[in-house]
Write an enzyme that holds these catalytic residues in place. Structure first.
Site, PDB file in Angstrom:
ATOM      1  N   CYS A   2       0.827  -1.183   0.000  1.00 12.11           N
ATOM      2  CA  CYS A   2       0.000   0.000   0.000  1.00 12.11           C
ATOM      3  C   CYS A   2       0.869   1.243   0.000  1.00 12.11           C
ATOM      4  O   CYS A   2       2.088   1.151   0.013  1.00 12.11           O
ATOM      5  CB  CYS A   2      -0.839   0.017   1.279  1.00 12.11           C
ATOM      6  SG  CYS A   2      -1.580  -1.578   1.616  1.00 12.11           S
ATOM      7  N   ARG A  29       0.879   2.493  -5.790  1.00 11.20           N
ATOM      8  CA  ARG A  29       1.160   1.376  -4.888  1.00 11.20           C
ATOM      9  C   ARG A  29      -0.061   0.506  -4.625  1.00 11.20           C
ATOM     10  O   ARG A  29       0.040  -0.512  -3.932  1.00 11.20           O
ATOM     11  CB  ARG A  29       1.662   1.921  -3.535  1.00 11.20           C
ATOM     12  CG  ARG A  29       3.013   2.555  -3.644  1.00 11.20           C
ATOM     13  CD  ARG A  29       3.406   3.242  -2.362  1.00 11.20           C
ATOM     14  NE  ARG A  29       4.837   3.443  -2.375  1.00 11.20           N
ATOM     15  CZ  ARG A  29       5.719   2.615  -1.833  1.00 11.20           C
ATOM     16  NH1 ARG A  29       5.304   1.555  -1.179  1.00 11.20           N
ATOM     17  NH2 ARG A  29       6.996   2.846  -1.920  1.00 11.20           N
ATOM     18  N   TRP A  71      -3.590  -2.053  -1.480  1.00 10.08           N
ATOM     19  CA  TRP A  71      -3.573  -3.183  -2.394  1.00 10.08           C
ATOM     20  C   TRP A  71      -3.727  -4.389  -1.470  1.00 10.08           C
ATOM     21  O   TRP A  71      -2.827  -4.711  -0.699  1.00 10.08           O
ATOM     22  CB  TRP A  71      -2.259  -3.239  -3.173  1.00 10.08           C
ATOM     23  CG  TRP A  71      -2.233  -4.282  -4.238  1.00 10.08           C
ATOM     24  CD1 TRP A  71      -2.708  -4.163  -5.510  1.00 10.08           C
ATOM     25  CD2 TRP A  71      -1.668  -5.605  -4.142  1.00 10.08           C
ATOM     26  NE1 TRP A  71      -2.485  -5.331  -6.212  1.00 10.08           N
ATOM     27  CE2 TRP A  71      -1.856  -6.231  -5.398  1.00 10.08           C
ATOM     28  CE3 TRP A  71      -1.032  -6.321  -3.129  1.00 10.08           C
ATOM     29  CZ2 TRP A  71      -1.436  -7.532  -5.664  1.00 10.08           C
ATOM     30  CZ3 TRP A  71      -0.619  -7.614  -3.388  1.00 10.08           C
ATOM     31  CH2 TRP A  71      -0.816  -8.208  -4.646  1.00 10.08           C
ATOM     32  N   ASN A  97       1.685  -0.422   5.787  1.00  8.38           N
ATOM     33  CA  ASN A  97       2.118  -0.998   4.510  1.00  8.38           C
ATOM     34  C   ASN A  97       3.043  -2.159   4.845  1.00  8.38           C
ATOM     35  O   ASN A  97       4.050  -1.969   5.523  1.00  8.38           O
ATOM     36  CB  ASN A  97       2.867   0.061   3.681  1.00  8.38           C
ATOM     37  CG  ASN A  97       3.566  -0.548   2.474  1.00  8.38           C
ATOM     38  OD1 ASN A  97       3.118  -1.548   1.930  1.00  8.38           O
ATOM     39  ND2 ASN A  97       4.665   0.044   2.060  1.00  8.38           N
ATOM     40  N   GLY A  98       2.683  -3.370   4.382  1.00  8.46           N
ATOM     41  CA  GLY A  98       3.511  -4.537   4.669  1.00  8.46           C
ATOM     42  C   GLY A  98       2.637  -5.716   5.047  1.00  8.46           C
ATOM     43  O   GLY A  98       1.417  -5.692   4.810  1.00  8.46           O
ATOM     44  N   GLU A 461       7.144 -10.195 -23.026  1.00  8.10           N
ATOM     45  CA  GLU A 461       6.674  -8.856 -22.643  1.00  8.10           C
ATOM     46  C   GLU A 461       5.331  -8.544 -23.315  1.00  8.10           C
ATOM     47  O   GLU A 461       4.431  -7.978 -22.671  1.00  8.10           O
ATOM     48  CB  GLU A 461       7.750  -7.813 -23.002  1.00  8.10           C
ATOM     49  CG  GLU A 461       7.345  -6.360 -22.823  1.00  8.10           C
ATOM     50  CD  GLU A 461       6.930  -5.958 -21.403  1.00  8.10           C
ATOM     51  OE1 GLU A 461       7.113  -6.735 -20.461  1.00  8.10           O
ATOM     52  OE2 GLU A 461       6.380  -4.847 -21.257  1.00  8.10           O
ATOM     53  N   LYS A 465       1.729  -7.735 -21.426  1.00  4.60           N
ATOM     54  CA  LYS A 465       0.877  -6.572 -21.718  1.00  4.60           C
ATOM     55  C   LYS A 465      -0.551  -7.035 -21.994  1.00  4.60           C
ATOM     56  O   LYS A 465      -1.510  -6.474 -21.490  1.00  4.60           O
ATOM     57  CB  LYS A 465       1.372  -5.788 -22.946  1.00  4.60           C
ATOM     58  CG  LYS A 465       2.672  -5.043 -22.810  1.00  4.60           C
ATOM     59  CD  LYS A 465       2.593  -3.772 -22.008  1.00  4.60           C
ATOM     60  CE  LYS A 465       2.870  -3.966 -20.566  1.00  4.60           C
ATOM     61  NZ  LYS A 465       4.170  -4.130 -20.035  1.00  4.60           N
ATOM     62  N   GLU A 468      -2.267  -8.177 -18.669  1.00  2.49           N
ATOM     63  CA  GLU A 468      -2.573  -7.189 -17.629  1.00  2.49           C
ATOM     64  C   GLU A 468      -3.548  -6.110 -18.094  1.00  2.49           C
ATOM     65  O   GLU A 468      -4.343  -5.617 -17.296  1.00  2.49           O
ATOM     66  CB  GLU A 468      -1.300  -6.596 -17.010  1.00  2.49           C
ATOM     67  CG  GLU A 468      -0.370  -5.883 -17.943  1.00  2.49           C
ATOM     68  CD  GLU A 468       0.947  -5.449 -17.301  1.00  2.49           C
ATOM     69  OE1 GLU A 468       1.103  -5.510 -16.085  1.00  2.49           O
ATOM     70  OE2 GLU A 468       1.846  -5.037 -18.058  1.00  2.49           O
ATOM     71  N   HIS A 484       6.532 -28.830 -27.925  1.00  4.28           N
ATOM     72  CA  HIS A 484       6.727 -29.764 -26.812  1.00  4.28           C
ATOM     73  C   HIS A 484       5.582 -29.668 -25.801  1.00  4.28           C
ATOM     74  O   HIS A 484       5.803 -29.762 -24.600  1.00  4.28           O
ATOM     75  CB  HIS A 484       8.073 -29.491 -26.134  1.00  4.28           C
ATOM     76  CG  HIS A 484       9.234 -29.693 -27.058  1.00  4.28           C
ATOM     77  ND1 HIS A 484       9.604 -30.932 -27.533  1.00  4.28           N
ATOM     78  CD2 HIS A 484      10.080 -28.806 -27.649  1.00  4.28           C
ATOM     79  CE1 HIS A 484      10.636 -30.808 -28.336  1.00  4.28           C
ATOM     80  NE2 HIS A 484      10.941 -29.523 -28.433  1.00  4.28           N
ATOM     81  N   LYS A 574       1.253  -0.570  -9.648  1.00  9.72           N
ATOM     82  CA  LYS A 574       2.442  -0.262 -10.443  1.00  9.72           C
ATOM     83  C   LYS A 574       3.696  -0.743  -9.745  1.00  9.72           C
ATOM     84  O   LYS A 574       4.641  -1.178 -10.381  1.00  9.72           O
ATOM     85  CB  LYS A 574       2.520   1.242 -10.709  1.00  9.72           C
ATOM     86  CG  LYS A 574       3.688   1.624 -11.587  1.00  9.72           C
ATOM     87  CD  LYS A 574       3.297   2.574 -12.674  1.00  9.72           C
ATOM     88  CE  LYS A 574       4.371   2.733 -13.723  1.00  9.72           C
ATOM     89  NZ  LYS A 574       4.334   1.684 -14.749  1.00  9.72           N
TER      90      LYS A 574
HETATM   91  C1  G6P Z   1       4.416  -4.633 -11.205  1.00 11.32           C
HETATM   92  C2  G6P Z   1       3.933  -3.820 -12.393  1.00 11.32           C
HETATM   93  C3  G6P Z   1       4.706  -4.208 -13.654  1.00 11.32           C
HETATM   94  C4  G6P Z   1       6.207  -4.039 -13.397  1.00 11.32           C
HETATM   95  C5  G6P Z   1       6.653  -4.861 -12.183  1.00 11.32           C
HETATM   96  C6  G6P Z   1       8.090  -4.560 -11.804  1.00 11.32           C
HETATM   97  O1  G6P Z   1       4.042  -5.944 -11.355  1.00 11.32           O
HETATM   98  O2  G6P Z   1       2.545  -4.013 -12.602  1.00 11.32           O
HETATM   99  O3  G6P Z   1       4.319  -3.360 -14.728  1.00 11.32           O
HETATM  100  O4  G6P Z   1       6.909  -4.440 -14.543  1.00 11.32           O
HETATM  101  O5  G6P Z   1       5.843  -4.527 -11.057  1.00 11.32           O
HETATM  102  O6  G6P Z   1       8.177  -3.223 -11.372  1.00 11.32           O
HETATM  103  P1  G6P Z   1       9.520  -2.427 -11.267  1.00 11.32           P
HETATM  104  O7  G6P Z   1       9.119  -1.093 -10.722  1.00 11.32           O
HETATM  105  O8  G6P Z   1      10.399  -3.178 -10.313  1.00 11.32           O
HETATM  106  O9  G6P Z   1      10.105  -2.358 -12.622  1.00 11.32           O
END
Ligand code: G6P
Length: 579
Positions: A2, A29, A71, A97-98, A461, A465, A468, A484, A574
């Protein structure tokens, strides 16, 4: 996991305009629920995002208040489980937070002592534990017992009714005191108050502080007062925080990539040049080079490994949460952590673990002054500017640009100067085509993305995308591995995106193998017939960046068509600040 913000001032501050505005800067967060409490005893909380909450509540004023954006970890996303939590008498309020690991054991003990719990959270034990301790001790002694007894990770703010003081405790989760002209902030990171002051004091593990409107005092876990240094930070916002004329931050940030990559290249040629050369020297002279990261940053690190291995440098990478289980490091290891936020708990923990074993620590971050940057011997900044959409776009690209630049110093062939122009070209050339293809993919349940070598990390990657942001199950796979097992899932019409740089005939054959079983093939290529045009020199690394950018656009337009919450997808944050 959080974000938390507390404010204490000698005059009354506005809960909405001061406290919640600051909290909003930490919404990256988590945004499951939000809440605040002040020392007059007022508490407000609810599920949902901060802006909705701000519309819902009446503004009030107080000299001392705390707030929280959640969160969810323990306990569902409900109003009751939202922070702040309180004690039995509703006189003491906390935000956390934690994760409190031994909360169940403590909760049982407190229930036996007649404490009444109303939430399913781990955090509620904090207020009841302190309430119990305060029956026979003062707050300093109660906090000392707390640090001894409670296991887990925490940044906690505590207030009591009719006492304009914030008590703040930290272990593993970040916490910082901001020193502004007429007020003190206590927050998860400096971004909460970087528009108000550039002076901060960072908490170390098992330290606590008592802050009122006139003064602050820091203590170690034994309650001994300690002297702390004031850190003065520079902060450049690049003027990129507003969404401007775009409907979403995601598409704005995709379009910013030519500018953002150019800014980074300029900085690597300029003020960060000595630093990146120093990192290149360290790579050359280290016995082992290991990377770690999470999410998109991990896929960037995989590309870094590819570039370095091509020029004969042995390097490895591993997802941060599993780093300590599968990797060995010692004092001869060069450890490179990549993180946009510099706050991801798994990355910070892996770095701490490597540091304890004597490894040299390098980080590549976007957010300056982050926890990871402060732990590093050398930290490179990717200068992507603030990225607001939860999904990484421009920061992924700039991480790869930084890694390409670094590899080029060690002998990898790439013309860095053409990257921004190529990105611009690929977006312009493909955006309309992408929109059409997205229309045909909206109702699909699964999408497979295939790549080999340079294109394997992009396949992962792009799949991330799609999952998510467009909520489609997607798998990025090594082209050779599909047969496989996963090929059993291919049915008539299953979309498969094949990334084919140059004349990669093996990849082309893998695409044909699934096409023969009914898959609908979409290709990204530069020399073969393709749906998406990527006009770049083969295999110098740019193909990887450009194919991901097309994947970003594809994801965006699918999500747009599906009317999804693009910038804040469900269940995500994020920056993930719990393990
Ligand atoms: C979260 C975000 C991702 C990000 C990952 C790593 O899962 O939703 O978009 O790539 O964290 O975050 P960082 O800040 O360590 O790159």
């Amino acid at each position: 996991m959080c974000g938390i913000v507390g404010l204490v001032s000698d005059s009354e501050i506005s809960i909405k305009e001061d406290l919640l505005k600051s909290l909003k800067r930490l919404e990256y967060r988590g945004y499951d629920s939000v809440g605040c409490a002040d020392t007059k005893g007022n508490v407000e909380k609810d599920v949902g995002e901060i802006s909705k909450f701000m519309e819902q509540i009446k503004d009030s004023k107080a000299s001392c208040a705390i707030s929280h954006t959640r969160w969810a970890t323990h306990g569902g996303v409900t109003k009751t489980n939202s922070h702040p939590h309180w004690d039995c008498k509703k006189k003491l309020f906390i935000v956390h937070n934690g994760i409190i690991d031994n909360y169940q054991e403590i909760k049982n003990e407190l229930i036996d002592k007649d404490h009444v719990f109303v939430t399913q959270t781990d955090s509620e034990v904090i207020s009841h534990f302190l309430e119990e301790e305060l029956k026979s001790k003062n707050m300093v002694e109660a906090i000392k017992s707390f640090i001894k007894r409670i296991h887990g990770t925490y940044a906690i703010l505590i207030i009591e009714k009719d006492n304009n003081t914030i008590y703040a405790i930290k272990k593993d989760s970040p916490l910082v005191l901001g020193l502004a002209k007429d007020r003190f902030y206590l927050a998860s990171d400096i971004y909460a108050f970087s528009d108000a002051t550039n002076k901060a004091i960072f908490f170390e593990d098992e330290e606590f502080a008592i802050v009122d409107s006139n003064k602050y005092n820091f203590y170690d876990s034994d309650g001994k007062e300690i002297k702390k240094e004031i850190y003065e930070f520079a902060w450049d916002l690049y003027q990129e925080e507003s969404v401007q004329n775009y409907p979403h931050y995601m598409i704005k940030e995709i379009h910013e990539q030519p500018t953002a990559s150019q800014r980074l290249i300029n900085s690597l040629d300029g003020e960060q040049n000595a630093k990146i050369k120093n990192i290149a020297e360290l790579i050359k002279n280290s016995k082992s080079v290991v990377f770690t990261a999470a999410g998109s940053s991990y896929y960037a690190s995989l590309l870094g490994i590819y570039f370095l291995n091509r020029i004969g440098i042995n390097a490895q990478t591993l997802i941060a949460s599993e780093f300590h289980n599968f990797m060995l490091v010692d004092k001869d290891t060069l450890f490179i952590a990549i993180s946009q936020s510099g706050e991801t708990m798994d990355v910070v923990s892996a770095t701490k673990w490597a540091k304890e074993r004597g490894a040299k620590i390098v980080s590549i971050v976007n957010v300056p002054h982050s926890t990871l940057q402060r732990m590093s011997d050398i930290s490179l900044e990717i200068h992507a500017g603030p990225e607001i959409c939860v999904a990484a776009t421009k920061t992924f690209t700039n991480q790869v640009v930084a890694l390409l630049y670094l590899s080029s110093l060690l002998g990898f062939t790439v013309n860095m100067q053409t990257i921004p122009g190529k990105i611009d070209y690929v977006i312009k050339e493909n955006e309309d085509i992408v929109r059409d293809i997205a229309d045909g993919l909206c109702d699909k349940k699964d999408i497979y993305i295939l790549g080999r070598g340079l294109c394997y990390p992009p396949s992962r990657e792009i799949a991330l995308k799609l999952k998510e942001i467009s909520y489609i199950h997607a798998e990025g796979m090594m082209g050779g591995e599909l047969k496989h097992g996963t090929i059993a899932l291919i049915e008539e019409g299953t979309p498969v995106i094949a990334l084919i740089p140059g004349k990669d005939y093996d990849m082309y054959s893998n695409a044909k193998e699934v096409e023969a079983r009914g898959a609908k093939i979409i290709t990204m290529a530069n020399m073969m017939d393709s749906d998406f045009k990527i006009d770049v020199t083969i295999n110098d690394g740019k193909f990887a960046i450009l194919s991901v950018i097309i994947g970003q656009l594809l994801t965006y337009y699918i999500a747009l068509k599906k009317n999804l919450p693009i910038d804040k997808p469900r269940n995500l944050a994020k920056s993930v600040t719990v393990k």
